[in-house]
Design a protein around this motif. Structure first.
Motif, mmCIF file in Angstrom:
data_model
loop_
_atom_site.group_PDB
_atom_site.id
_atom_site.type_symbol
_atom_site.label_atom_id
_atom_site.label_comp_id
_atom_site.label_asym_id
_atom_site.label_seq_id
_atom_site.Cartn_x
_atom_site.Cartn_y
_atom_site.Cartn_z
ATOM 1 N N ILE A 76 0.857 -1.207 0.000
ATOM 2 C CA ILE A 76 0.000 0.000 0.000
ATOM 3 C C ILE A 76 0.890 1.254 0.000
ATOM 4 C CG2 ILE A 76 -1.634 1.371 1.374
ATOM 5 C CD1 ILE A 76 -3.075 -0.943 0.186
ATOM 6 N N LEU A 77 1.908 1.253 0.862
ATOM 7 C CA LEU A 77 2.824 2.408 0.918
ATOM 8 C C LEU A 77 3.505 2.629 -0.426
ATOM 9 C CD1 LEU A 77 4.458 1.734 4.413
ATOM 10 C CD2 LEU A 77 2.979 3.667 3.844
ATOM 11 N N ASP A 96 -4.649 3.971 6.437
ATOM 12 C CA ASP A 96 -6.004 4.388 6.809
ATOM 13 C C ASP A 96 -7.041 3.549 6.066
ATOM 14 O OD1 ASP A 96 -8.156 6.197 7.712
ATOM 15 O OD2 ASP A 96 -8.214 6.810 5.602
ATOM 16 N N HIS A 97 -8.086 3.159 6.781
ATOM 17 C CA HIS A 97 -9.269 2.590 6.127
ATOM 18 C C HIS A 97 -10.127 3.773 5.682
ATOM 19 C CE1 HIS A 97 -8.098 -1.158 8.072
ATOM 20 N NE2 HIS A 97 -9.064 -1.785 7.447
ATOM 21 N N TRP A 109 -7.513 -3.269 -1.444
ATOM 22 C CA TRP A 109 -6.757 -2.273 -2.208
ATOM 23 C C TRP A 109 -7.570 -0.993 -2.382
ATOM 24 C CZ3 TRP A 109 -1.783 -2.748 -3.138
ATOM 25 C CH2 TRP A 109 -1.217 -4.012 -3.281
ATOM 26 N N GLU A 110 -8.897 -1.173 -2.521
ATOM 27 C CA GLU A 110 -9.767 -0.027 -2.826
ATOM 28 C C GLU A 110 -10.114 0.774 -1.579
ATOM 29 O OE1 GLU A 110 -10.365 -3.202 -3.798
ATOM 30 O OE2 GLU A 110 -9.798 -3.001 -5.903
ATOM 31 N N ASN A 111 -9.863 0.196 -0.395
ATOM 32 C CA ASN A 111 -10.276 0.906 0.828
ATOM 33 C C ASN A 111 -9.110 1.230 1.752
ATOM 34 O OD1 ASN A 111 -12.524 1.998 2.339
ATOM 35 N ND2 ASN A 111 -12.112 0.390 3.860
ATOM 36 N N LEU A 112 -7.889 0.877 1.385
ATOM 37 C CA LEU A 112 -6.725 1.188 2.222
ATOM 38 C C LEU A 112 -5.867 2.222 1.505
ATOM 39 C CD1 LEU A 112 -5.692 -2.412 3.360
ATOM 40 C CD2 LEU A 112 -6.883 -0.683 4.724
ATOM 41 N N VAL A 113 -5.453 3.240 2.239
ATOM 42 C CA VAL A 113 -4.564 4.253 1.659
ATOM 43 C C VAL A 113 -3.481 4.629 2.664
ATOM 44 C CG1 VAL A 113 -6.282 5.289 0.100
ATOM 45 C CG2 VAL A 113 -6.030 6.183 2.427
ATOM 46 N N THR A 114 -2.406 5.166 2.130
ATOM 47 C CA THR A 114 -1.340 5.707 2.960
ATOM 48 C C THR A 114 -1.816 7.029 3.553
ATOM 49 O OG1 THR A 114 0.259 4.705 1.480
ATOM 50 C CG2 THR A 114 1.071 6.444 2.939
ATOM 51 N N CYS A 115 -1.538 7.202 4.841
ATOM 52 C CA CYS A 115 -2.074 8.369 5.546
ATOM 53 C C CYS A 115 -1.089 8.770 6.641
ATOM 54 C CB CYS A 115 -3.412 7.943 6.153
ATOM 55 S SG CYS A 115 -4.218 9.187 7.150
ATOM 56 N N CYS A 116 -0.819 10.066 6.800
ATOM 57 C CA CYS A 116 0.081 10.484 7.869
ATOM 58 C C CYS A 116 -0.686 10.480 9.195
ATOM 59 C CB CYS A 116 0.701 11.842 7.558
ATOM 60 S SG CYS A 116 -0.443 13.215 7.735
ATOM 61 N N ARG A 117 0.049 10.482 10.288
ATOM 62 C CA ARG A 117 -0.619 10.397 11.592
ATOM 63 C C ARG A 117 -1.516 11.599 11.854
ATOM 64 N NH1 ARG A 117 0.800 5.853 13.787
ATOM 65 N NH2 ARG A 117 2.886 5.097 13.321
#
Ligand SMILES: [Zn+2]
Length: 180
Positions: A76-77, A96-97, A109-117
């Protein structure tokens, strides 16, 4: 990627692996592979000077089951170019979900993304709409090269001399410069 790494092609010129110089030379000496491109560099070995190949190709078609691209934190990252998909930050990254788990958001794959804290805290247990946040792009399952793992493929993109044999997918276009 080590500069002596060698791109190994299948007999039909599809990327098969990235291997070290020893493995490549072994395949050449055993007559299993042939040189496609020289790197222009040479190595001094006990057997004399050795021209370092950049790309070698198997003389016969290697058949293996096509591996699936594994969904993981790392993939994902990598897909998201190590960038927060809400604010563009490259620090303190987490996953993030998009649709939160507690309302049934799946780990896909469609619901997980890279996200900062920071964004993760701001978003909390809300959907992006509820939190007033916008995704930079729609998350999708990435394209990939069957036999190369995603990290190997991303590192291979850094090699200009290999580009002719590597399919380029738009979601990875800038990754080559940023993944170390
Ligand atoms: Zn962010």
């Amino acid at each position: 990627m080590a500069k002596h790494d060698v791109l190994l092609l299948n007999a039909n010129y599809e990327p098969l692996n990235v291997c070290n110089i020893r493995r490549a030379v072994g395949l050449l000496l055993m007559g299993k592979a042939e040189v496609v491109t020289e790197s222009g560099r040479s190595l001094n070995t006990s057997g004399g000077e050795l021209l370092v190949p950049s790309i070698v190709r198997m003389r016969y078609q290697v058949r293996r089951p096509i591996p699936q691209l594994r969904l993981s934190r790392h993939s994902i990252l990598a897909r998201d170019n190590y960038t927060c998909q809400y604010c563009g930050s490259t620090k303190d990254l987490t996953i993030d979900h998009v649709i939160p788990r507690w309302v049934g958001g799946p780990g896909t794959w469609e619901n997980l993304v890279t996200c900062c804290r920071k964004c993760n805290l701001k978003k909390g247990d809300k959907t992006p709409q509820q939190a007033g946040m916008k995704l930079r792009k729609v998350p999708k399952r990435p394209h990939y090269v069957p036999y190369l793992s995603l990290p190997k493929y991303l590192r291979a993109l850094e090699r200009e001399d290999w580009s002719e044999f590597l399919p380029q997918f738009s979601e990875f276009r800038q990754i080559g410069q940023t993944v170390s």
